[in-house]
Design a protein around this motif. Structure first.
Motif, short mmCIF file in Angstrom:
data_model
loop_
_atom_site.label_atom_id
_atom_site.label_comp_id
_atom_site.label_asym_id
_atom_site.label_seq_id
_atom_site.Cartn_x
_atom_site.Cartn_y
_atom_site.Cartn_z
N SER A 105 18.58 -22.94 2.33
CA SER A 105 17.51 -23.20 2.68
C SER A 105 16.48 -23.57 1.78
CB SER A 105 16.74 -22.45 3.59
OG SER A 105 16.10 -20.93 3.06
N THR A 106 15.68 -24.78 2.50
CA THR A 106 14.85 -25.30 1.32
C THR A 106 13.49 -25.30 1.96
OG1 THR A 106 14.53 -27.52 2.52
CG2 THR A 106 16.28 -27.01 0.82
N GLY A 107 12.46 -25.53 1.39
CA GLY A 107 10.30 -25.09 2.04
C GLY A 107 9.49 -25.23 1.29
N VAL A 108 8.47 -24.61 1.67
CA VAL A 108 7.32 -24.55 1.11
C VAL A 108 6.20 -23.30 1.34
CG1 VAL A 108 5.35 -25.27 0.83
CG2 VAL A 108 7.09 -27.23 1.38
N TYR A 109 6.45 -22.54 0.26
CA TYR A 109 5.64 -21.39 0.12
C TYR A 109 4.32 -21.85 -0.27
CZ TYR A 109 9.23 -17.51 -0.39
OH TYR A 109 9.79 -16.40 -0.11
N THR A 110 3.47 -21.22 0.36
CA THR A 110 2.31 -20.88 -0.03
C THR A 110 1.54 -20.02 0.35
OG1 THR A 110 1.32 -23.23 1.39
CG2 THR A 110 -0.52 -21.79 0.96
N PHE A 111 1.42 -18.73 -1.08
CA PHE A 111 0.76 -17.65 -1.10
C PHE A 111 -0.97 -17.73 -1.50
CE2 PHE A 111 4.62 -18.60 -3.77
CZ PHE A 111 5.62 -17.49 -3.36
N GLY A 112 -1.36 -17.33 -1.20
CA GLY A 112 -3.07 -16.65 -0.57
C GLY A 112 -3.08 -15.55 -2.50
N LEU A 113 -3.25 -15.27 -3.43
CA LEU A 113 -3.65 -15.09 -4.20
C LEU A 113 -5.05 -14.11 -4.37
CD1 LEU A 113 -0.95 -16.57 -5.22
CD2 LEU A 113 -1.26 -14.54 -6.73
N ARG A 114 -4.71 -13.10 -4.62
CA ARG A 114 -6.56 -12.02 -5.04
C ARG A 114 -6.51 -11.35 -6.23
NH1 ARG A 114 -7.02 -7.86 -0.87
NH2 ARG A 114 -6.15 -9.55 0.93
N ARG A 115 -7.44 -11.56 -7.20
CA ARG A 115 -7.52 -10.95 -8.07
C ARG A 115 -7.70 -9.20 -7.84
NH1 ARG A 115 -7.79 -11.30 -14.03
NH2 ARG A 115 -8.27 -13.82 -14.08
N SER A 116 -6.64 -8.69 -8.82
CA SER A 116 -7.69 -7.37 -8.52
C SER A 116 -7.70 -6.23 -9.83
CB SER A 116 -6.76 -6.15 -7.65
OG SER A 116 -5.68 -6.18 -7.90
N ASP A 117 -8.28 -4.91 -10.37
CA ASP A 117 -7.54 -4.37 -11.51
C ASP A 117 -6.19 -4.34 -11.70
OD1 ASP A 117 -10.11 -3.30 -10.56
OD2 ASP A 117 -9.59 -1.17 -10.17
N GLY A 118 -4.86 -4.75 -11.16
CA GLY A 118 -3.63 -5.16 -11.77
C GLY A 118 -3.54 -6.00 -11.88
N GLY A 119 -4.07 -6.77 -11.41
CA GLY A 119 -3.45 -8.47 -11.89
C GLY A 119 -4.00 -9.16 -10.39
N TRP A 120 -2.93 -10.43 -11.13
CA TRP A 120 -3.20 -10.96 -9.29
C TRP A 120 -2.13 -10.65 -8.25
CZ3 TRP A 120 -6.64 -14.77 -8.35
CH2 TRP A 120 -7.29 -15.44 -9.39
N ARG A 121 -2.66 -10.64 -7.46
CA ARG A 121 -1.78 -10.18 -6.06
C ARG A 121 -1.60 -11.14 -4.91
NH1 ARG A 121 -1.35 -3.60 -5.99
NH2 ARG A 121 -1.55 -3.14 -8.11
N ILE A 122 -0.48 -10.99 -4.30
CA ILE A 122 -0.20 -11.58 -3.16
C ILE A 122 -1.12 -11.32 -1.73
CG2 ILE A 122 0.93 -12.81 -1.71
CD1 ILE A 122 3.64 -12.64 -3.76
N ALA A 123 -2.08 -12.03 -1.19
CA ALA A 123 -2.54 -11.28 -0.38
C ALA A 123 -2.22 -11.72 1.02
CB ALA A 123 -4.59 -11.28 -0.01
N GLU A 124 -1.36 -13.68 0.93
CA GLU A 124 -1.30 -13.86 1.70
C GLU A 124 0.25 -14.78 1.38
OE1 GLU A 124 -2.68 -17.38 5.33
OE2 GLU A 124 -4.37 -15.19 3.90
N LEU A 125 1.03 -14.52 2.24
CA LEU A 125 2.14 -15.06 2.04
C LEU A 125 2.90 -16.64 3.07
CD1 LEU A 125 5.24 -13.86 0.09
CD2 LEU A 125 5.42 -15.83 2.29
N THR A 126 2.29 -17.74 2.98
CA THR A 126 3.30 -18.48 4.16
C THR A 126 4.04 -19.08 4.32
OG1 THR A 126 1.16 -18.44 5.30
CG2 THR A 126 2.70 -20.05 6.00
N LEU A 127 5.05 -19.43 4.29
CA LEU A 127 6.70 -19.76 4.40
C LEU A 127 7.27 -21.57 5.13
CD1 LEU A 127 9.20 -20.64 2.67
CD2 LEU A 127 10.51 -18.62 2.68
#
Length: 133
Positions: A105-127
Motif C-alpha cells: 500500500s501507499t498512503g500519508v501519515y500525519t503524526f502529532g507529537l508531544r515533547r516529554s521528559d523522554g523526548g518527542w513522543r507520538i500522541a496522535e497518529l493518522t494514516l
C-alpha cells in the motif's frame, strides 16, 4: 528540533516492523490515539491508549506474512510550539516473502507529537491509505 522529530517517526517505523515493543512503547505517549482511513472501508479507530495500540500492533503481526516494512518519505515537520509538532510523511509499505517482494500500500501519515521528559513522543497518529489491501 527537526532532526529529533524525524528520528521519532523513524524509530516508530523500525519498532513497528521489528515488533520491538519496548522501543514502540518508548515513542508513544500514554494517551496516544491511532486512526486509519482505507478506501471502501471507511475509518478504523481511533485505537486509544498506548496499551490498546500495542495490542493492536501485536494482533497485526500475528496475521501478517513475510517481512513487512514501512518506508517513510518526504517527511515534513511543522512545529506548533516548543512542546507540540506535526510530522507528515508518505508511506510505501512492502512485503518480502523470501520468494517475492510486493508493494502492499501507499498512503500519508500525519503524526502529532508531544515533547516529554523522554523526548518527542507520538500522541496522535493518522494514516490515510491510498488503497485497500
Amino acid at each position: 528540533m527537526i532532526a529529533e522529530l524525524q528520528q521519532a517517526v523513524a524509530k516508530y517505523a523500525h519498532a513497528l516492523d521489528e515488533l520491538n515493543v519496548p522501543e514502540l512503547e518508548a515513542v508513544l505517549t500514554e494517551d496516544t490515539t491511532w486512526t486509519f482511513t482505507m478506501p471502501g472501508q471507511g475509518v478504523l479507530g481511533p485505537v486509544a491508549g498506548r496499551a490498546a495500540v500495542l495490542d493492536f500492533v501485536r494482533d497485526g503481526h500475528t496475521v501478517q506474512t513475510g517481512r513487512v516494512r514501512h518506508h517513510l518519505a518526504n517527511v515534513v515537520v511543522s512545529t506548533t510550539d516548543a512542546t507540540t509538532a506535526e510530522v507528515r510523511a508518505y508511506l510505501v509499505q512492502t512485503r518480502n516473502t523470501g520468494e517475492s517482494i510486493q508493494m502492499i500500500s501507499t498512503g500519508v501519515y500525519t503524526f502529532g507529537l508531544r515533547r516529554s521528559d523522554g523526548g518527542w513522543r507520538i500522541a496522535e497518529l493518522t494514516l490515510t491509505l491510498d488503497n485497500a489491501f
